[in-house]
Design a protein around this motif. Structure first.
Motif, PDB file in Angstrom:
ATOM      1  N   THR A 192       0.836  -1.206   0.000  1.00 45.34           N
ATOM      2  CA  THR A 192       0.000   0.000   0.000  1.00 45.34           C
ATOM      3  C   THR A 192       0.871   1.258   0.000  1.00 45.34           C
ATOM      4  N   PRO A 193       0.344   2.392  -0.458  1.00 45.30           N
ATOM      5  CA  PRO A 193       1.098   3.654  -0.402  1.00 45.30           C
ATOM      6  C   PRO A 193       1.517   4.025   1.019  1.00 45.30           C
ATOM      7  N   ALA A 194       0.664   3.712   2.005  1.00 45.92           N
ATOM      8  CA  ALA A 194       1.010   4.040   3.394  1.00 45.92           C
ATOM      9  C   ALA A 194       2.244   3.267   3.847  1.00 45.92           C
ATOM     10  N   PHE A 195       2.344   2.006   3.419  1.00 45.86           N
ATOM     11  CA  PHE A 195       3.494   1.189   3.795  1.00 45.86           C
ATOM     12  C   PHE A 195       4.777   1.763   3.188  1.00 45.86           C
ATOM     13  N   PHE A 196       4.715   2.160   1.931  1.00 49.11           N
ATOM     14  CA  PHE A 196       5.894   2.712   1.281  1.00 49.11           C
ATOM     15  C   PHE A 196       6.266   4.069   1.864  1.00 49.11           C
ATOM     16  N   THR A 197       5.268   4.837   2.295  1.00 48.31           N
ATOM     17  CA  THR A 197       5.560   6.105   2.965  1.00 48.31           C
ATOM     18  C   THR A 197       6.322   5.857   4.257  1.00 48.31           C
ATOM     19  N   GLU A 198       5.927   4.811   4.979  1.00 45.97           N
ATOM     20  CA  GLU A 198       6.627   4.441   6.216  1.00 45.97           C
ATOM     21  C   GLU A 198       8.076   4.050   5.919  1.00 45.97           C
TER      22      GLU A 198
ATOM     23  N   GLU B 125      18.859  -4.564   7.060  1.00 44.25           N
ATOM     24  CA  GLU B 125      17.794  -4.094   7.945  1.00 44.25           C
ATOM     25  C   GLU B 125      16.459  -4.068   7.212  1.00 44.25           C
ATOM     26  N   LEU B 126      16.461  -3.598   5.956  1.00 49.00           N
ATOM     27  CA  LEU B 126      15.220  -3.553   5.178  1.00 49.00           C
ATOM     28  C   LEU B 126      14.669  -4.955   4.951  1.00 49.00           C
ATOM     29  N   ARG B 127      15.528  -5.890   4.594  1.00 52.86           N
ATOM     30  CA  ARG B 127      15.079  -7.260   4.367  1.00 52.86           C
ATOM     31  C   ARG B 127      14.511  -7.870   5.646  1.00 52.86           C
ATOM     32  N   ASN B 128      15.179  -7.653   6.762  1.00 50.73           N
ATOM     33  CA  ASN B 128      14.701  -8.201   8.035  1.00 50.73           C
ATOM     34  C   ASN B 128      13.369  -7.570   8.441  1.00 50.73           C
ATOM     35  N   TYR B 129      13.218  -6.271   8.149  1.00 49.70           N
ATOM     36  CA  TYR B 129      11.964  -5.597   8.482  1.00 49.70           C
ATOM     37  C   TYR B 129      10.806  -6.155   7.656  1.00 49.70           C
ATOM     38  N   VAL B 130      11.019  -6.353   6.356  1.00 47.77           N
ATOM     39  CA  VAL B 130       9.973  -6.929   5.507  1.00 47.77           C
ATOM     40  C   VAL B 130       9.624  -8.328   5.974  1.00 47.77           C
TER      41      VAL B 130
ATOM     42  N   LEU C   9       4.620 -11.457  11.145  1.00 46.36           N
ATOM     43  CA  LEU C   9       3.638 -10.996  12.120  1.00 46.36           C
ATOM     44  C   LEU C   9       2.305 -10.598  11.490  1.00 46.36           C
ATOM     45  N   ARG C  10       2.244 -10.663  10.148  1.00 50.42           N
ATOM     46  CA  ARG C  10       0.993 -10.380   9.416  1.00 50.42           C
ATOM     47  C   ARG C  10       0.510  -8.951   9.622  1.00 50.42           C
ATOM     48  N   GLU C  11       1.449  -8.023   9.823  1.00 52.93           N
ATOM     49  CA  GLU C  11       1.065  -6.618   9.958  1.00 52.93           C
ATOM     50  C   GLU C  11       2.257  -5.729   9.617  1.00 52.93           C
ATOM     51  N   ALA C  12       1.976  -4.512   9.199  1.00 54.39           N
ATOM     52  CA  ALA C  12       3.030  -3.550   8.881  1.00 54.39           C
ATOM     53  C   ALA C  12       3.523  -2.915  10.177  1.00 54.39           C
ATOM     54  N   VAL C  13       4.591  -3.438  10.719  1.00 58.94           N
ATOM     55  CA  VAL C  13       5.138  -2.942  11.982  1.00 58.94           C
ATOM     56  C   VAL C  13       5.654  -1.524  11.777  1.00 58.94           C
ATOM     57  N   ARG C  14       5.223  -0.617  12.638  1.00 58.13           N
ATOM     58  CA  ARG C  14       5.630   0.778  12.494  1.00 58.13           C
ATOM     59  C   ARG C  14       7.079   0.958  12.922  1.00 58.13           C
ATOM     60  N   LEU C  15       7.836   1.698  12.120  1.00 53.92           N
ATOM     61  CA  LEU C  15       9.232   1.979  12.419  1.00 53.92           C
ATOM     62  C   LEU C  15       9.341   3.243  13.252  1.00 53.92           C
ATOM     63  N   GLU C  16      10.144   3.176  14.284  1.00 53.11           N
ATOM     64  CA  GLU C  16      10.379   4.333  15.132  1.00 53.11           C
ATOM     65  C   GLU C  16      11.425   5.239  14.492  1.00 53.11           C
ATOM     66  N   PRO C  17      11.398   6.536  14.765  1.00 53.77           N
ATOM     67  CA  PRO C  17      12.379   7.453  14.179  1.00 53.77           C
ATOM     68  C   PRO C  17      13.818   7.112  14.524  1.00 53.77           C
TER      69      PRO C  17
END
Length: 429
Positions: free
Chosen positions: A310-316, A328-333, A339-347
């Motif tokens: 989704t656009p929101a995921f790519f914005t994150e 890090e990007l591969r591990n995050y994906v 976990l079946r959800e888009a885990v929010r990344l902290e600043p």
């Protein structure tokens, strides 16, 4: 050159980096006796010049102020030894870009990566030794494999040897092999990585970790295309293409006498600098999709991944600096997929803490058997601990193992287990 032993000498560079020193491989080579072999470098980041001293003997001065790292203005004067350089004006030049956004198993549509791909194309067409440089997690192992895949040796072995994962006393045997009885435990003869890669490519990862005493033997092997097993007096010819990689600045290591200058010169026939992910943000969405497609191919259970497209995921994704780069990007994906959800990344760079149950533990799936649920979260704990440990120690496995109170080889096995450090072709240690 405004003044000094080389007056009038100049260089017009079309690369992102210029190294200044007395070593033959420097972009701007000087004869000044007070200048170090690799004295300083000028690089371009986001359109701005960065001046960096490379642990030189006599230091680097910008407009008469000694600096370690600085951002000089145009027409600024840089003093090193008895020489003074002056920056000219930056102009736009045409660069050689690869026509495609892919190169073998690599993905990147940005101008930075397409320029790297164009260089890799030329690397693949030759047998020259290649030195890959870049921060931890920039994909040096994948680049080495891509060069091999595109070369004439693609149907021959591709062997990986991690010079930082093997104890120093065993590394020589892993490289060159050993004879029966060469040391305690050598009950049979054994080929080394050079012999295993015969006809193909040998990838020496973390070359900056190699002990000084072994560097001269590696240099001899590269110069004479022959290796001598531990315990033998006979040199055996080998036909191997060598690619080395490091996250260290080997020019600084040479200045500090921790790396042989002649070996550096032999390895850096072609140098490829891999940009960090923060310098090519436009590649993040395509890379995320690339990793997601790979995860889906090896997954045994189909999962609805529309929430990761989704656009929101790519914005994150774009809002994060990715200090761990591609890893890090591969591990995050992969974490989002698991976990079946888009885990929010902290600043600050870490993922948002997982929700907790009333008892303080992580939320688990009660539809799973207890044993399977427990195993999933043990693995998740180990993975998160390892990721945080590596970030804390800037990817230095030796320091991370010491802080964790475990053996370095055991820590490497855990990293291989969770694909935090690729294990393909690794020797047993």
């Amino acid at each position: 050159m405004v003044s000094g032993p080389d007056p009038g000498q100049a260089i017009c560079s079309t690369s992102e980096r210029v190294v200044v020193g007395t070593h033959p491989s420097c972009d701007l080579r000087l004869s000044d006796r007070l200048v170090s072999r690799f004295h300083c470098e000028l690089s371009v980041a986001f359109g701005q010049i960065v001046l960096r001293d490379l642990n030189s003997r006599n230091g680097t001065r910008l407009d008469d102020v000694q600096v370690r790292e600085a951002f000089p203005r145009w027409r600024a004067r840089i003093s090193i030894g008895e020489s003074v350089l002056q920056l000219g004006e930056m102009d736009r030049v045409s660069l050689d870009l690869h026509p495609d956004a892919k190169f073998a198993n690599l993905v990147g549509a940005s101008a930075l990566m397409r320029r790297v791909f164009a260089l890799l194309e030329r690397c693949a067409a030759s047998d020259a030794t290649v030195l890959l440089e870049g921060e931890t997690g920039t994909g040096k192992d994948a680049v080495a494999e891509a060069i091999h895949t595109k070369s004439d040796r693609h149907d021959q072995p591709f062997i990986v040897l991690d010079c930082g994962a093997i104890p120093a006393e065993l590394l020589e045997s892993e490289l060159f092999g050993h004879e029966k009885g060469a040391f305690t435990g050598a009950i049979t003869p054994r080929d080394g990585a050079f012999a295993a890669a015969s006809g193909g490519t040998l990838f020496l990862d973390e070359i900056g970790e190699m002990p000084l005493g072994l560097q001269s033997k590696l240099l001899h092997a590269l110069e004479h295309r022959g290796v001598k097993r531990v315990g033998s007096n006979k040199y055996v010819p080998v036909d191997v293409r060598v690619i080395a990689a490091t996250n260290r600045n080997l020019r600084e290591e040479v200045n500090q006498k921790r790396f042989r200058s002649d070996l550096y010169y032999r390895l850096a026939v072609i140098q490829v600098k891999l940009p960090p992910l923060r310098e090519r943000f436009e590649d993040v969405p395509a890379l995320a999709q690339h990793f997601l497609d790979a995860i889906e191919k090896r997954s045994r259970r189909p999962v609805d991944t529309s929430f990761l497209r989704t656009p929101a995921f790519f914005t994150e994704l774009h809002s994060h600096q990715w200090p761990g780069n591609l890893r890090e990007l591969r591990n995050y994906v992969e974490r989002c997929y698991a976990l079946r959800e888009a885990v929010r990344l902290e600043p600050d760079g870490g993922p948002e803490p997982e929700p907790r149950s009333q008892g303080g533990g992580p939320v688990v799936d009660p539809s799973l058997p207890l044993r399977e649920a427990r195993e999933q979260w043990i693995q998740e704990l180990e993975r998160r601990y390892l990721e945080a440990l590596l970030v804390r120690h800037s990817g230095n496995v030796r320091e991370a193992a010491r802080a964790a109170g475990v053996d370095r080889v055991y820590l490497y096995r855990l990293l291989w287990k969770y694909d935090l450090k690729r294990s393909r072709g690794r020797p047993e240690a």
